[in-house]
Enzyme design. Structure first.
Site, PDB file in Angstrom:
ATOM      1  N   PRO A 113       0.850  -1.198   0.000  1.00 28.27           N
ATOM      2  CA  PRO A 113       0.000   0.000   0.000  1.00 28.27           C
ATOM      3  C   PRO A 113       0.882   1.243   0.000  1.00 28.27           C
ATOM      4  O   PRO A 113       1.665   1.447   0.927  1.00 28.27           O
ATOM      5  CB  PRO A 113      -0.800  -0.115   1.297  1.00 28.27           C
ATOM      6  CG  PRO A 113      -0.246  -1.256   2.056  1.00 28.27           C
ATOM      7  CD  PRO A 113       0.778  -1.958   1.263  1.00 28.27           C
ATOM      8  N   ASP A 136       6.011   2.165   1.841  1.00 31.75           N
ATOM      9  CA  ASP A 136       5.129   1.016   2.043  1.00 31.75           C
ATOM     10  C   ASP A 136       4.485   1.171   3.428  1.00 31.75           C
ATOM     11  O   ASP A 136       5.160   1.041   4.452  1.00 31.75           O
ATOM     12  CB  ASP A 136       5.973  -0.268   1.959  1.00 31.75           C
ATOM     13  CG  ASP A 136       5.131  -1.528   2.110  1.00 31.75           C
ATOM     14  OD1 ASP A 136       3.961  -1.422   2.539  1.00 31.75           O
ATOM     15  OD2 ASP A 136       5.668  -2.615   1.790  1.00 31.75           O
ATOM     16  N   HIS A 137       3.185   1.448   3.423  1.00 31.97           N
ATOM     17  CA  HIS A 137       2.512   1.772   4.676  1.00 31.97           C
ATOM     18  C   HIS A 137       2.390   0.568   5.611  1.00 31.97           C
ATOM     19  O   HIS A 137       2.002   0.693   6.771  1.00 31.97           O
ATOM     20  CB  HIS A 137       1.125   2.366   4.390  1.00 31.97           C
ATOM     21  CG  HIS A 137       0.691   3.380   5.426  1.00 31.97           C
ATOM     22  ND1 HIS A 137       1.088   3.344   6.735  1.00 31.97           N
ATOM     23  CD2 HIS A 137      -0.098   4.479   5.325  1.00 31.97           C
ATOM     24  CE1 HIS A 137       0.565   4.340   7.412  1.00 31.97           C
ATOM     25  NE2 HIS A 137      -0.165   5.063   6.562  1.00 31.97           N
ATOM     26  N   ARG A 138       2.738  -0.611   5.108  1.00 29.34           N
ATOM     27  CA  ARG A 138       2.678  -1.772   5.984  1.00 29.34           C
ATOM     28  C   ARG A 138       3.733  -1.656   7.080  1.00 29.34           C
ATOM     29  O   ARG A 138       3.540  -2.120   8.190  1.00 29.34           O
ATOM     30  CB  ARG A 138       2.921  -3.066   5.194  1.00 29.34           C
ATOM     31  CG  ARG A 138       1.759  -3.446   4.297  1.00 29.34           C
ATOM     32  CD  ARG A 138       2.104  -4.676   3.472  1.00 29.34           C
ATOM     33  NE  ARG A 138       3.271  -4.441   2.622  1.00 29.34           N
ATOM     34  CZ  ARG A 138       3.782  -5.360   1.813  1.00 29.34           C
ATOM     35  NH1 ARG A 138       3.239  -6.568   1.760  1.00 29.34           N
ATOM     36  NH2 ARG A 138       4.803  -5.074   1.072  1.00 29.34           N
TER      37      ARG A 138
END
Lengths: 398, 460
Positions: free
Chosen positions: B255, B431-433
């Protein structure tokens, strides 16, 4: 006070007069004091202390063989010239007058040596076992050379002037890197040399200079064999150099020898010495074979437009074949039958050459694609298929 | 034996000569001649030469007067030979010089110039329905109602290809250009003087927007699209394919969040100008990218989350000790991202040198595959294309990517006053993870701060 117009050989500011030329002062008629000679133009055998050991084994039988070689290659050369004049060849490059220079060097080559000819070395080709009929395709425009350079140990003809000096030097460096030089005597696998053939005109090319530089820097086992035939097409030697060509070698750091290029015995002896030097790791060597181009540069050239007939007449007296014939008769009592037999053999060779030429088929269309790469290339294969399809699209085609 | 009349045609004794003047005959009718006996002296534009006889026999007739200028290929002498065909004639060599052989072909011996009225072209087999080249793609079927022959006449500027397609006229450099740009010459109409396709034609075709020519379920796949100004189809190969796979994988797994920051880099550019004059930087090309790379390495130390990886399979986040810095490079083969190994251990000069080396290697297409793998962070310098910023897509497996926009003078507020400063935009996708807005923002702010005031580096 000397006449400023007077001809001083070696002085570029003076020009020879017609009288100078007639009396043999032009400088092109005589090789000077350093010239190695063993057979005078009059057919007298003279000793050369330095190179005598390299001609010691040449008995009457061997000398007769050299004579036969020269007569046959001259006859083949004249037939090639005639075939061009009759429209059978696109061009012919005559060797007339240079038979001794080529046969002497060619017979000095050992089977394991490698030769890199220019485009005039029909005599060298003969010595390497290349049949004169194999030369015709190049000059008829049907082939780029049909002999196997590996099998004959003789590279294909190089048309670009002097270009073969780079290839030959590279090859010789390879011989060195592969430890094919300097082995124990008699071991052909480790006693190889390369001989590179070119003319006086080529010495003005960068390729030859570069070849000299690299060969010298790497001690490459290459004999640079320059047939100085005095004319680079229409440019005389005095417009190309201020020193005799053999002396140039010193500047590069290897020996240079000037040999009478119309003396087959001296050419053989000096070439044997030079090849020996190279095989034992003492290369490179420059040989300047001092000779004369008796015919035009090629059949497309007319030498009478730029050089005087007197000069040619002078050199006729130094004919490489005649002096051997005279020597064989006077000093060895060879009978006329021998010479008649050789002449008959030469005529038969010429007839065979002519018949072969007249019957030469055009090469098949796919010939142009063959032997381009060792392994098939998809691009070349595609082009070949397209080209053959194009040919097949005509009525009456293959 | 019956004598056979043989004619000797004037050969081209030079290279490409078309005529010669008869200077003088050395034989007369009735003379006996042998092979290679000199018959005549001729003068061409290049030389005076003697022509030797190709035949043995008796001279029948001299067919050209001295002083006459004769075209190459014209018979000049007739010789009665002793009988039987001349040597070579019985062989499969076929026709004599210039004559049409059994198959209708003109015997084209070397050196013979063209002769008026006699040259005939062999007819092509049945119109356009020539056999196909095995290597060529199948030709499209002729549209109904259009005779096959008519299709060839629509090709004014090229010869017909064996499979019916025309081969357009274009010089080799233009063909090379077309190949490089992926333009099919057969789809172009030449605008050159003789209808030849020019460089401009190829460039125009290459820059034309590709049309969405294929409708859903289209049946024309594999065949050139009909009509002019159409689209071109090109197989998806190597770099393009790899790029596509990586981007799709990244965009649909990680994401993405992108943040932007405009930075006043005036101080950095001034530092660059000062350093350039020093001996340590004499040998390297010091670019703004080098400063950005340095700033990224410094900032990543404070925010290790951006130099990390999401290992879905292991259920772990991998934090890397060092920065394997990828630099996105546009090459003739497409986008590739070679890496600077352990970039955080290099000083500025080291980074500048590595950048120069890596881009040169990439442009020449010599980047080894090992240099493309195992990156941890990527910088993409979109500024070199003159654009301000963008939303970069992560290199798969990496946590962040920084886009560097064009560096240019812009109005900027300094101490409450408007000034002209050197400004550029940074865009960071992460990467929002594994990177939250907090870490991403801090990292981007750190990079910006270092570029705005390089002296800050001393304090970290």
């Amino acid at each position: 006070m000397s006449d400023p117009q007077a001809w001083i050989p070696g002085d570029p500011r003076s020009r020879p007069t017609r009288e100078n030329i007639l009396s043999g002062l032009r400088g092109t008629d005589s090789g000077g004091a350093d010239l190695v000679q063993m057979l005078t133009p009059e057919g007298v055998r003279v000793r050369d202390e330095r190179f005598e050991p390299y001609a010691a084994d040449v008995d009457v039988a061997a000398l007769k063989d050299l004579y036969r070689d020269m007569v046959l290659v001259r006859r083949a050369d004249r037939e090639g010239n005639a075939l061009q004049r009759q429209g059978q060849l696109g061009i012919w490059v005559p060797l007339l007058g240079q038979e001794a220079a080529q046969i002497g060097a060619g017979r000095a080559l050992a089977p394991q040596d490698m030769a890199f000819p220019s485009y005039r070395e029909h005599g060298v080709a003969w010595c390497r076992g290349i049949d004169p009929t194999d030369l015709l395709g190049i000059f008829r425009g049907t082939d780029n050379g049909s002999w196997d350079p590996i099998e004959t140990r003789s590279h294909l003809y190089t048309i670009v002037t002097g270009n073969q000096c780079l290839t030959a030097t590279g090859y010789a460096m390879g011989q060195l890197f592969d430890s094919r030089v300097g082995g124990s005597p008699g071991d052909t696998g480790t006693n190889e040399a390369t001989m590179c053939f070119f003319g006086d005109g080529a010495t003005s090319q960068g390729d030859v200079h570069e070849g000299f530089v690299w060969a010298a820097a790497y001690d490459a086992p290459v004999v640079f064999y320059c047939q100085n035939n005095q004319w680079a097409i229409s440019v005389p030697l005095e417009k190309q150099t201020r020193v005799p060509l053999y002396q140039r070698a010193r500047g590069y750091g290897f020996p240079g020898i000037r040999v009478d290029g119309n003396d087959v015995l001296a050419c053989l002896a000096v070439s044997r010495w030079a090849l020996e030097e190279c095989r034992s790791g003492n290369g490179p060597v420059l040989i300047e074979a001092f000779t004369y181009r008796m015919d035009s540069h090629t059949t497309s050239d007319d030498a009478t437009r730029y050089r005087l007939a007197d000069e040619v007449e002078l050199w006729k007296l130094k004919d490489p074949i005649e002096r051997v014939r005279v020597n064989l008769v006077r000093e060895h009592g060879v009978e006329p039958e021998f010479f008649a037999d050789v002449d008959a053999e030469a005529d038969a060779l010429a007839e065979r050459l002519r018949a072969f030429c007249l019957a030469m088929p055009d090469p098949p269309p796919d010939r142009i694609f063959s032997e381009v790469y060792a392994d098939p290339s998809p691009q070349v294969e595609a082009q070949k298929a397209e080209y053959l399809a194009y040919h097949a699209s005509f009525e009456g085609g293959e | 034996m019956i004598g056979v009349r043989q004619e000797f045609r004037l050969p081209d004794v030079g290279e490409g000569l078309t005529e010669a003047e008869i200077v003088g005959w050395q034989v007369a009718a009735g003379d006996t001649v042998t092979v290679n006996q000199v018959l005549v002296e001729i003068e061409t534009a290049k030389a005076v030469v003697e022509l030797p006889s190709p035949f043995a026999g008796t001279v029948g007739e001299l067919l050209a007067e001295p002083g006459a200028t004769v075209q190459v290929g014209t018979p000049i002498i007739a010789i009665e030979t002793a009988g039987g065909p001349a040597p070579g004639d019985e062989a499969d060599a076929g026709a004599k010089i210039g004559e049409a052989g059994k198959d209708g072909r003109i015997a084209t011996l070397v050196g013979y110039g063209p002769r008026q009225g006699t040259a005939r072209r062999r007819p092509r087999r049945g119109g356009g329905a020539a056999p196909r080249s095995p290597s060529a793609p199948p030709a499209p079927p002729a549209p109904p109602g259009e005779p096959a022959a008519a299709r060839e006449t629509t090709a004014p500027n090229g010869s017909a290809h064996p499979n019916g397609e025309r081969v357009p006229l274009a010089t080799p450099p233009v063909r090379k250009l077309a190949k490089d740009l992926g333009v099919d010459l057969r789809s172009l109409a030449g605008s050159g003087a003789t209808g030849a396709i020019t460089r401009d034609d190829v460039r125009a075709a290459a820059s034309a927007p590709a049309e969405q020519a294929v409708p859903a379920g289209g049946t024309t796949a594999g065949a050139p699209a009909p009509g002019r100004g159409g689209s071109r189809r090109e197989p998806i190969r190597s770099v393009r394919k790899a790029t596509a796979a990586a981007m799709v994988s990244s965009a649909f797994t990680a994401p993405h969040v992108t943040e932007f920051l405009a930075v006043d880099v005036t101080a950095t550019m001034a530092l660059r100008d000062r350093l350039r004059g020093t001996r340590a930087y004499a040998e390297v090309k010091l670019t703004p990218l080098a400063f950005v790379a340095k700033a990224v390495c410094l900032a990543a130390r404070r925010t290790p989350e951006v130099n990390a990886s999401w290992d879905e399979a292991a259920g772990e986040i991998v934090y890397y000790d060092h920065v394997q810095l990828g630099i996105a490079a546009a090459t003739p083969r497409g986008l590739i991202v070679p890496k600077i190994r352990d970039a955080d251990t290099l000083d500025l000069a080291g980074l500048a040198g590595a950048l120069g080396e890596l881009t040169a290697t990439a442009r020449s297409g010599k980047t080894p595959p090992a240099d493309l793998a195992n990156g941890t962070f990527t910088i993409t310098n979109v500024g070199v294309f003159g654009v301000d910023t963008g939303t970069p897509i992560l290199n798969p497996g990496e946590a962040a990517i920084l886009a560097l926009g064009a560096i240019k003078p812009a109005p900027w507020v300094v101490d409450g006053e408007l000034a002209v400063r050197t400004v550029c935009q940074l865009a960071l996708s992460f990467d929002h993870r594994l990177v939250d807005g907090e870490q991403g923002s801090r990292f981007l702010a750190d990079v910006g701060a270092l570029l705005e005031d390089p002296g800050l580096a001393l304090t970290w």
